[in-house]
Design an enzyme around this catalytic site. Sequence first.
Site, mmCIF file in Angstrom:
data_model
loop_
_atom_site.group_PDB
_atom_site.id
_atom_site.type_symbol
_atom_site.label_atom_id
_atom_site.label_comp_id
_atom_site.label_asym_id
_atom_site.label_seq_id
_atom_site.Cartn_x
_atom_site.Cartn_y
_atom_site.Cartn_z
ATOM 1 N N HIS A 289 43.590 39.284 57.769
ATOM 2 C CA HIS A 289 43.076 38.291 58.724
ATOM 3 C C HIS A 289 42.337 37.169 57.980
ATOM 4 O O HIS A 289 42.634 35.986 58.155
ATOM 5 C CB HIS A 289 42.136 38.992 59.717
ATOM 6 N N GLU A 290 41.400 37.554 57.144
ATOM 7 C CA GLU A 290 40.610 36.538 56.435
ATOM 8 C C GLU A 290 41.473 35.780 55.427
ATOM 9 O O GLU A 290 41.272 34.587 55.206
ATOM 10 C CB GLU A 290 39.402 37.185 55.746
ATOM 11 N N HIS B 236 42.951 32.895 57.203
ATOM 12 C CA HIS B 236 42.014 31.764 57.282
ATOM 13 C C HIS B 236 41.998 30.992 55.962
ATOM 14 O O HIS B 236 42.040 29.765 55.936
ATOM 15 C CB HIS B 236 40.593 32.277 57.556
ATOM 16 N N GLU C 268 42.055 30.274 63.989
ATOM 17 C CA GLU C 268 42.315 31.652 64.402
ATOM 18 C C GLU C 268 43.819 31.905 64.503
ATOM 19 O O GLU C 268 44.279 33.028 64.280
ATOM 20 C CB GLU C 268 41.618 31.913 65.746
#
Lengths: 501, 501
Positions: free
Chosen positions: A266-267, A270, A296
Amino acid sequence: MKFKNKIIKEILERYKTIDAIQRLYALASWDLNTYMPPKAAEDRGIILGKVDVLIKKLILNKEFVKLINKTEREKNLNDYEKAVIRILKKRIKILSKLPDKFIEEFNETTNKAQIIWRKAKETDNLKEFLPSLKKIFELARKQAEYLGYKEHPYDALIDLYEENWTTKDFENFFNNIKYELKKIFEIIKSSKNYVDRHPLEKEKYKKEDMEKINYEVLKILNFNPERSRLDIAPHPFEESISLNDVRITTWYHKKDFRRSISATIHEFGHSLYELNIDPELKFTPLQRGASYGLHESQSRFWENIIGRNIIFLKKIWNICRKHLVFLKKYKFKDFYIYFNLIRPEFIRVEADEITYHFHIILRFELEKMILENKIKIEEVPEYWNEFMKTYLGIKPKTYKEGILQDIHWSMGAIGYFPTYSLGTFLTGMWLEKLEKDVGSIDKILIKENGINIIQEWLKENIHKYGSVYTSKDLIYKICNKNFDTQPFFNYLKAKYLTLYK
Amino acid sequence: MKFKNKIIKEILERYKTIDAIQRLYALASWDLNTYMPPKAAEDRGIILGKVDVLIKKLILNKEFVKLINKTEREKNLNDYEKAVIRILKKRIKILSKLPDKFIEEFNETTNKAQIIWRKAKETDNLKEFLPSLKKIFELARKQAEYLGYKEHPYDALIDLYEENWTTKDFENFFNNIKYELKKIFEIIKSSKNYVDRHPLEKEKYKKEDMEKINYEVLKILNFNPERSRLDIAPHPFEESISLNDVRITTWYHKKDFRRSISATIHEFGHSLYELNIDPELKFTPLQRGASYGLHESQSRFWENIIGRNIIFLKKIWNICRKHLVFLKKYKFKDFYIYFNLIRPEFIRVEADEITYHFHIILRFELEKMILENKIKIEEVPEYWNEFMKTYLGIKPKTYKEGILQDIHWSMGAIGYFPTYSLGTFLTGMWLEKLEKDVGSIDKILIKENGINIIQEWLKENIHKYGSVYTSKDLIYKICNKNFDTQPFFNYLKAKYLTLYK
């Protein structure tokens, strides 16, 4: 050359100093959540408060504002130049409307509230936190009044996170999705394959093993340690310190290893956004993501669309088997289901791709009702439970699992949550367009350079633009249509109604 | 309450913002040498350059300067209030005398020079670095002219590191010590116990074992992980990020374990100074050490006076034996001698307590001669070798072991080196006074709370004052006499002429 106009160039030259301080600010935030010695917290707060006020002063500097206003007479500004003005005008508007005293009170209240919240969460003591929450919503209401709005005070707050999006927009969005999601969820629940827990959730791991896994997974994703870092934080986050210095964090819980891998991916999503911004936008107001929702959409694209994809998980399966001995007892099918469990959860960040949005809708509706003074703060926990019952059929037994779970309100971030769902549904639009442009995701992922193909597509269509376009404009530019929930539903149905036949 | 004057209070209130940015700057410097991804270097340089200019602007802000000048009419300012004015006036003087263009050229030149120096050192290619060195000394000469001086251009540069100290002061100091040091060194060399190498230097260790040792040594020294950190850096340093956040770094070389322990203790000594500053001085210009020499007197007090003391080393011996298996082959006596070897070395930072100062004198004399245009940059290596021969009886075979060993010149830090010797000789004065006040150092160290007693003495006499007093004034205040080299000689002779009988 993206920037040709003389005044714009002068603005950007001056902006470099503001950007520089903001980057140090970002570094200090990263540090605060990674390596800062615990007793430093109070002074760090004071230091950041002072720097905050200085940034405000530099942005509201008369000469700087005059320069920006001067561009009104300029013709033939290109998209990049227009975006510089759009973004700076918005910041000037926000900062000039909020009195110094309000900013100070807001910072002080939320700084304290975060500490109170942390303790209240630990001890499951809601009473301790309620006065802070009350105060914060009062301040949010005030903030909305200062900032101004057309229809709903919530509009003013939402716009801070998602430019040009309104309460109405999100109401339409959520009304559009909630019944459909509920329907899919009911089908899954009635499937013979439905399980609401999984033995892999209980399997324990050693942190050192998980770290190796995370680095190997990141390697597959082209993680570049020359331009990035992976560290540990109490709650995972990504921080962009400069174009060649975008850091991510993850967490380790000793068991339930999916949580660590998913957070890392997830990160990483980003960070990829920030790392791929056109270097010509460096040190300008455009060197950042288009919006919270857009950002997001990148993290969740990697976490879900890629990170829970069967082809991708086969690669991860081999990595995990190398380091987690207990996986010998399991088959790939177990592993795949473990990553794709659909079942009601109390905790938002633990939720699956479908039920996740009920958590957001709950928060959206509560924020709206509180701002409308339709409910009192004291009644929020009650409503929380009622909503949980209605949407997910479960009722939290503790406040930790309920109203106290998220940090956002204690930070004064009202209007932030809805962007999470927006981002997730955007992943469906990107997937649809990507498959149209390059071919089916499974076929891409089977290729040896599959990850590169996807990253190149994201870079060329989304990342490189930074915040040149608002999320609405960028969506239209890429997909040739406005925001649309159908693609994500198509993805959900194709995937989960096959898995849970 | 230390600060009562109204104008002073207003000055300090404004200064908080400057201090805040400087603390973020310090954090960025720490990060640059610890965790920053390598490709971030260039942008970090640009960011820090911009912040540098901003700090200058804030200090030279007209209203701020006016406020400071306004205090001239104020009577009855106390020592603390006077010091605020003294320090800020000095900074204003320096910054206002240096044109923006010069600062930019200086930063640009030294930023580049550091990279060139690093490469030149690696490849032992002096030619590559000489043009940078030439340019830097030209800029240093210019800097001296801008800043102004009474007798010698070197005065202006020395004053940047050691307030109120002049070339003359250091000439007297070095003339005073060099023959005496040489004499002691000759006696040691003719001792039957003299060795110029030691088998422990060759023993290899694992980094993980050394890390444990460092943390255990630090524990003895009351290292507080709630207010500090230990990390790894290419060259050890200490950084004060706030009063409760003072970080140190160390290094690991796989062998010769003393180097790692000594570096850790050295940097710990620096950190103790910053951590013990009176909290009332927080966020003021007084929250820092009195001078470079004073700071070095703290690091070297712990590294040498304590860190090479026989009683202290007995404690360390037990820790090391736990983690370094090879120590089974050795006796404590070997360990003690290994920490207290006296012998000529090419590398300054490797040098012992006696020969160390010849390295400094060499650099001092070279800096002075270059600034006087007595020698050309091209001739420096030749002079270097000649001096080494004269003072230490050895001649470096490579430039790495000679002129290319230190980073200082590439950073434009001319006038910095002499403070190292000053700091070391000050440790003798502190020791003399401490023993007078509390008793002999050996007797203190034998006590269970011995370290606390010493730390309390340093705090009450030196640390808590921050930079309220200049080093000259502080020395007098503590010892009731001016800077004096005799105490350090007494210490050296008592220790080494016994060891090398």
